[in-house]
Design a protein around this motif. Structure first.
Motif, mmCIF file in Angstrom:
data_model
loop_
_atom_site.group_PDB
_atom_site.id
_atom_site.type_symbol
_atom_site.label_atom_id
_atom_site.label_comp_id
_atom_site.label_asym_id
_atom_site.label_seq_id
_atom_site.Cartn_x
_atom_site.Cartn_y
_atom_site.Cartn_z
ATOM 1 N N THR A 11 8.204 23.533 41.883
ATOM 2 C CA THR A 11 7.905 24.389 43.031
ATOM 3 C C THR A 11 7.529 25.788 42.567
ATOM 4 N N SER A 12 8.238 26.300 41.578
ATOM 5 C CA SER A 12 7.931 27.632 41.039
ATOM 6 C C SER A 12 6.562 27.657 40.372
ATOM 7 N N ILE A 13 6.241 26.626 39.616
ATOM 8 C CA ILE A 13 4.922 26.548 38.981
ATOM 9 C C ILE A 13 3.830 26.479 40.053
ATOM 10 N N SER A 14 4.061 25.694 41.087
ATOM 11 C CA SER A 14 3.080 25.567 42.163
ATOM 12 C C SER A 14 2.871 26.894 42.886
ATOM 13 N N LEU A 15 3.954 27.600 43.147
ATOM 14 C CA LEU A 15 3.833 28.900 43.803
ATOM 15 C C LEU A 15 3.160 29.925 42.898
ATOM 16 N N LEU A 16 3.374 29.829 41.592
ATOM 17 C CA LEU A 16 2.653 30.683 40.647
ATOM 18 C C LEU A 16 1.158 30.395 40.713
ATOM 19 N N VAL A 65 -9.569 26.008 42.219
ATOM 20 C CA VAL A 65 -8.943 24.995 41.367
ATOM 21 C C VAL A 65 -7.427 25.227 41.295
ATOM 22 N N LEU A 66 -7.018 26.486 41.109
ATOM 23 C CA LEU A 66 -5.584 26.780 41.068
ATOM 24 C C LEU A 66 -4.919 26.512 42.417
ATOM 25 N N GLY A 67 -5.624 26.822 43.499
ATOM 26 C CA GLY A 67 -5.081 26.550 44.830
ATOM 27 C C GLY A 67 -4.896 25.061 45.072
ATOM 28 N N PHE A 68 -5.907 24.272 44.708
ATOM 29 C CA PHE A 68 -5.779 22.814 44.846
ATOM 30 C C PHE A 68 -4.626 22.288 43.998
ATOM 31 N N SER A 72 -1.445 20.486 45.734
ATOM 32 C CA SER A 72 -1.223 19.062 45.437
ATOM 33 C C SER A 72 0.119 18.843 44.731
ATOM 34 N N ASP A 73 0.529 19.781 43.894
ATOM 35 C CA ASP A 73 1.837 19.645 43.251
ATOM 36 C C ASP A 73 2.971 19.801 44.260
ATOM 37 N N LEU A 74 2.814 20.720 45.198
ATOM 38 C CA LEU A 74 3.841 20.874 46.240
ATOM 39 C C LEU A 74 3.927 19.626 47.110
ATOM 40 N N VAL A 75 2.794 19.055 47.456
ATOM 41 C CA VAL A 75 2.786 17.844 48.288
ATOM 42 C C VAL A 75 3.396 16.669 47.522
ATOM 43 N N SER A 76 3.132 16.579 46.230
ATOM 44 C CA SER A 76 3.669 15.457 45.447
ATOM 45 C C SER A 76 5.190 15.517 45.333
ATOM 46 N N ALA A 85 10.346 11.371 40.060
ATOM 47 C CA ALA A 85 10.936 11.788 38.786
ATOM 48 C C ALA A 85 10.642 10.810 37.658
ATOM 49 N N LEU A 86 10.748 9.520 37.960
ATOM 50 C CA LEU A 86 10.613 8.531 36.894
ATOM 51 C C LEU A 86 9.168 8.231 36.535
ATOM 52 N N TYR A 87 8.297 8.222 37.520
ATOM 53 C CA TYR A 87 6.935 7.771 37.246
ATOM 54 C C TYR A 87 5.909 8.907 37.277
ATOM 55 N N TYR A 88 5.794 9.577 38.415
ATOM 56 C CA TYR A 88 4.735 10.568 38.543
ATOM 57 C C TYR A 88 4.959 11.769 37.620
ATOM 58 N N TRP A 89 6.043 12.488 37.833
ATOM 59 C CA TRP A 89 6.293 13.677 37.006
ATOM 60 C C TRP A 89 6.728 13.306 35.601
ATOM 61 N N GLY A 90 7.256 12.106 35.435
ATOM 62 C CA GLY A 90 7.618 11.639 34.095
ATOM 63 C C GLY A 90 6.414 11.499 33.177
ATOM 64 N N THR A 91 5.231 11.283 33.762
ATOM 65 C CA THR A 91 4.004 11.242 32.955
ATOM 66 C C THR A 91 3.219 12.542 33.039
ATOM 67 N N GLN A 92 3.267 13.220 34.183
ATOM 68 C CA GLN A 92 2.518 14.464 34.350
ATOM 69 C C GLN A 92 3.061 15.597 33.479
ATOM 70 N N ALA A 93 4.362 15.760 33.425
ATOM 71 C CA ALA A 93 4.942 16.889 32.680
ATOM 72 C C ALA A 93 4.577 16.851 31.191
ATOM 73 N N PRO A 94 4.764 15.731 30.481
ATOM 74 C CA PRO A 94 4.370 15.752 29.065
ATOM 75 C C PRO A 94 2.862 15.903 28.873
ATOM 76 N N LEU A 95 2.067 15.324 29.773
ATOM 77 C CA LEU A 95 0.616 15.462 29.656
ATOM 78 C C LEU A 95 0.194 16.917 29.852
ATOM 79 N N ARG A 96 0.711 17.554 30.870
ATOM 80 C CA ARG A 96 0.357 18.951 31.119
ATOM 81 C C ARG A 96 0.888 19.860 30.009
#
Length: 187
Positions: A11-16, A65-68, A72-76, A85-96
């Motif tokens: 949430t903090s990253i999304s608001l940033l 791009v930053l707004g999208f 999208s991160d807040l909605v997810s 936690a297990l699937y979506y962010w579990g793959t997104q966090a290491p990739l990002r």
């Protein structure tokens, strides 16, 4: 259990991202004048960014791009916690994290002001913070203190998110197991 949950970090990253989108669209000079950008840029001998005095079409695109990304991160985050936690962010966090780390590495390592690949005689004649005329490609614009600072903060934030997710994974799996047993006994 982690001190700060992964949802709070995301949430903090999304608001940033949303805040940066606003300033890129309305007042880009505010971003360039931040103390963190100056301190990290000077410490890493990165050149300053030019062209942030007034909004431009390129900065508007960055804002969109930053707004999208932020929205999208807040909605997810509204997805069920076990899937999120297990699937979506579990793959997104290491990739990002990995992509941000590559951008930090590229931005610093191949900068014209870095002394990593230069000889000692040529680096002594180079003035710190002054860039030379590049090759003219678009990648020459990736070597500046603003991009370096953004990528560095992203790298740290996504690494923190990844580590927090790994810590919380056990508790989430245990909660899912108990819920599954409870449902199995009720039938």
């Amino acid at each position: 259990m982690a001190l700060i949950s992964f949802t709070t970090i995301i949430t903090s990253i999304s608001l940033l991202h949303l805040t940066l989108a606003y300033f890129f669209l309305v007042q880009p000079k505010t971003i360039e004048d931040q103390a963190l950008v100056f301190v990290l840029g000077e410490s890493m001998n990165m050149p300053a960014v030019r062209g942030f005095d007034i909004p431009s079409p390129a900065l508007a695109l960055v804002a969109v791009v930053l707004g999208f990304s932020g929205i999208s991160d807040l909605v997810s985050l509204s997805m069920p916690e076990d899937f999120s936690a297990l699937y979506y962010w579990g793959t997104q966090a290491p990739l990002r994290f990995f992509l941000s780390m590559l951008l930090v590495f590229y931005s610093y390592t191949f900068s014209p002001t870095t002394s990593i690949f230069s000889s000692s005689s040529s680096s002594s004649t180079r003035r710190p913070g002054v860039s030379h005329k590049g090759s003219g490609s678009g990648t020459d614009h990736l070597h500046n203190r603003l991009l370096f600072t953004f990528a560095f903060i992203e790298m740290m934030a996504w690494f923190w998110t990844w580590i927090t997710l790994r810590e919380e994974r056990g508790a989430i799996v245990e909660k899912m197991r108990k819920q599954h047993e409870k449902e199995a006994h009720s039938h």
